[in-house]
Design an enzyme around this catalytic site. Structure first.
Site, PDB file in Angstrom:
ATOM      1  N   SER A 178     -14.814   6.907   1.668  1.00  0.00           N
ATOM      2  CA  SER A 178     -13.149   6.626   2.470  1.00  0.00           C
ATOM      3  C   SER A 178     -12.347   6.137   2.333  1.00  0.00           C
ATOM      4  CB  SER A 178     -14.278   5.630   3.973  1.00  0.00           C
ATOM      5  OG  SER A 178     -13.290   4.658   4.180  1.00  0.00           O
ATOM      6  N   TYR A 188     -19.230  -1.521   7.851  1.00  0.00           N
ATOM      7  CA  TYR A 188     -18.790   0.130   7.167  1.00  0.00           C
ATOM      8  C   TYR A 188     -18.616   0.431   5.752  1.00  0.00           C
ATOM      9  CZ  TYR A 188     -16.480   3.793   7.839  1.00  0.00           C
ATOM     10  OH  TYR A 188     -15.485   5.616   7.540  1.00  0.00           O
TER      11      TYR A 188
END
Length: 704
Positions: free
Chosen positions: A581, A594
């Protein structure tokens, strides 16, 4: 018509369906062909051909003329449609006899078939065209039923045929298909008026009728009689294949041994190019490979050309115990290496001793069929369908050997005759006309979380580029829907399925077990499964933290660990791609769990790349951002959390993410799939430890 009863073949004719086609002989040909091709006891996939002759108006003269419609080159009667037929003027085809100068001109005659074409949009005529054209019957079936070939390939085949059918089935000795064989069929008919068919030595069966139904029933009657004769003789000469030499392992143990061995075998078979595997422990296979006669019969090879064109001249029989400890990979490889070396030398010697001055270059010398007594049969070929069909054809060959040995002695084609078929210039031309292999042909991919979103897009991209894929997901309902979708879009040979929980070690091992049994190994692993939790620090729970790290970090690590075990067994390299990501590099509010897990994924990728390079296993990273379409990442309050962090509504998120990029683009799952293909498609084979950003351009995420 009264329904007929058969024991060894399926009677599938439906009077109502046939009556609806009455008057259209071509439609009835297709109907009959599809019925015959639906029963593998009647003919194998792609094997044999069917034809009909009917009157049609000549487009040049307007005069009614006889036209023969016949399965075109490379087709399959079970799935035949009208566009798979070749249509030729019968009189022009027969007139070619006037210029035929003998066997030396056989191949040249094939080009002349094009001068006989009636329908210019039809399929190219096959080499078997004259075999049908010179016979006067309206409907003709040329098939490769195991029961008939067992008689045709037996030492006393001609005598058995004459006795069994009381002279109603003729006999023509083995000869390579072509113009001259067509003339021999006509001669056989002329010398034996009133026969119902012709047996071709070591090859197959010709049957016919004046209507599609008569031809269909005649074909079934002859095959039924052959099969009944074989059944009545099994055991009369002694136990089948001389009786058992060893016993099979139990089914679960066979599967376990196969899964342990398959990647090692695949590595040996992929010495020239990647291959896809297929495993079978069918009862017919086990009966043969566990028998006393295996050592005598297996080296003889197959008889029917359709068989050995797909299975090679003979199989490799493994001389290892079915109880061998296959976990000692290096010991297993040391045991197998001499066997593969000997097989390649045998095949090379076969080529060198049989080649002609204009023969095509030698092809891959590795075996297609590998027999493991006590366990089963492996087949390796360019794709799953070809490997599966090769295995089916070798089962056909086993059936033929079993039948021939029961009534006489099995005889294979002489090596030179086999070579003349395998390296036939016309066969080579057919191979050269086939589409070029796609970039991922022969590759096996496992994409975690591939039943939806990014994972599904990656799986589709890989399959479209030639790979086979293990579809998997934690959500069984979503996986079931994906299975239906992929079956419809790509067919059953393009994928296998397994439920996969990346937080559970046994689940991971089971997924790889499924992939290995289905395809022989794994080449590409994409760690894509994920989830996201967006909360301020004060609201994050221990459960949130553990969930993120278990799925994203531990999941990636343990999937990679099992993947590496399989890839090292194959010793042909591999690709591991981690879908990470932008958040691995960019700091933002409400994102500690996260974002830090993604950073761990990124650095773990670098660490693995440094460790696995020596094994030619490449580890690379894709960094997406804001892939909203069909993604589980937006479940569980993530969208609401991000919208809150940015001070906007959920509905405004897609435009917000696009507007903040340099390219002002919305990112789709297909964009991530394309990036994965960029790493695996061949152009970046010397790239490892790298990152491709697929985020529309987020300057803060630039690697620096």
């Amino acid at each position: 018509m009264k329904t007929k009863s058969y024991q060894y073949v399926d009677y599938l004719w439906n009077d109502e369906k046939a009556q609806a086609l009455a008057g259209d002989e071509v439609a009835l040909l297709i109907y009959r062909s599809n019925l015959l091709g639906a029963d593998l006891r009647i003919t194998n996939y792609g094997g044999g051909n069917t034809s009909c002759k009917s009157m049609a108006k000549d487009p040049l003269t307007g005069v009614e003329t006889e036209v023969m419609w016949i399965k075109g080159s490379g087709g399959d009667i079970g799935t035949l449609t009208k566009d798979g037929l070749a249509a030729l003027y019968v009189d022009r085809l027969r007139d070619l006899k006037n210029i035929y100068q003998g066997l030396d001109q056989e191949d040249e005659m094939v080009e002349l078939f094009n001068h006989c074409i009636y329908d210019l949009a039809s399929k190219a005529p096959s080499i078997d065209t004259p075999l049908h054209g010179f016979l006067p019957f309206k409907h003709i079936d040329h098939l490769h039923p195991d029961a008939a070939i067992a008689i045709a390939a037996s030492k006393d085949g001609e005598l058995i045929t004459k006795t069994l059918f009381k002279g109603k089935i003729g006999w023509v000795d083995w000869q390579k298909p072509g113009f001259d064989l067509g003339l021999q069929l006509k001669q056989c008919l002329d010398e034996n008026p009133g026969i119902n068919g012709i047996m071709l030595g070591s090859h197959g069966l010709f049957t016919w009728g004046d209507t599609a139904y008569e031809s269909y029933v005649n074909t079934l009657d002859v095959i039924e009689q052959c099969a009944a004769f074989l059944e009545a003789n099994y055991g009369k000469k002694g136990p089948v294949f001389g009786g058992h030499k060893i016993a099979s392992l139990e089914a679960a143990e066979r599967q376990k041994q196969a899964s342990l061995l398959a990647p090692i075998l695949r590595g040996f078979c992929a010495s020239q190019k990647h291959m896809i595997g297929h495993f079978s422990d069918d009862a017919r296979v086990l009966e043969f490979i566990n028998s006393k006669d295996l050592a005598r019969l297996a080296p003889l090879g197959t008889s029917c050309p359709d068989h050995f064109l797909r299975t090679k001249i003979s199989p490799l029989v493994l001389d290892i115990s079915s109880n061998m400890d296959l976990s000692d990979v290096e010991a297993v490889k040391a045991t197998l290496a001499p066997a593969f070396k000997a097989y390649r030398e045998m095949y090379t010697a076969y080529y060198e001793s049989c080649k002609h001055h204009n023969s095509p270059a030698i092809r891959d010398a590795n075996p297609v069929i590998i027999l493991y007594p006590g366990v089963g049969m492996f087949a390796f070929s360019k794709d799953k369908q070809t490997a599966r069909v090769a295995a089916e054809f070798y089962i056909n060959a086993i059936n033929v050997m079993k039948g021939a040995e029961a009534i006489s002695n099995y005889t294979a084609l002489p090596r030179q005759e086999a070579f003349n078929i395998e390296y036939w210039l016309l066969e080579e031309a057919k191979l050269q006309r086939m589409p070029k292999a796609k970039s991922l042909s022969g590759k096996v991919a496992l994409v975690t979380g591939s039943a939806g979103g990014i994972g599904k897009a990656i799986a589709k991209k890989f399959i479209s580029e030639g790979a086979v894929v293990l579809l998997n997901d934690l959500d069984e309902e979503r996986l079931s829907e994906a299975e239906k979708e992929f079956t419809s879009e790509f067919g059953i040979d393009s994928f296998a399925i397994s439920r996969l929980d990346v937080t559970d070690e046994e689940s991971i091992k089971n997924a790889f077990y499924t992939a290995v049994l289905a395809f022989g190994g794994v080449d590409i692993v994409v760690n894509n499964a994920g989830l996201s939790i967006s909360k301020p620090i004060g609201e994050h729970t221990e459960k949130d933290w553990d969930t993120l790290y278990n799925v994203l970090v531990k999941g990636q690590f343990f999937v990679t660990q099992v993947a590496v075990t399989t890839m090292k067994k194959q010793a042909i390299g591999g690709d591991i791609i981690n879908i990470v990501s932008k958040n691995a590099l960019v700091s933002g509010p409400n994102n500690a769990g996260y974002g830090s897990a993604k950073a761990a994924q990124l650095h773990l990728s670098r660490l693995n790349a440094t460790e696995l390079g020596a094994d030619h296993i490449r580890v690379n990273v894709i960094n997406p951002d804001a892939v909203i379409s069909d993604s589980n990442i937006w479940a569980g309050g993530w969208a609401e959390g991000r919208a809150k962090a940015y001070g906007i509504t959920v509905a405004e998120l897609p435009a917000y993410y696009a507007n903040r990029t340099l390219l002002n683009e919305i990112i789709l799952p297909e964009d991530i799939a394309n990036a994965c293909f960029a790493f695996t498609g061949g152009l970046l084979n010397k790239s490892t430890g790298n990152i491709i950003n697929v985020d529309g351009g987020v300057a803060m995420a630039f690697v620096r």
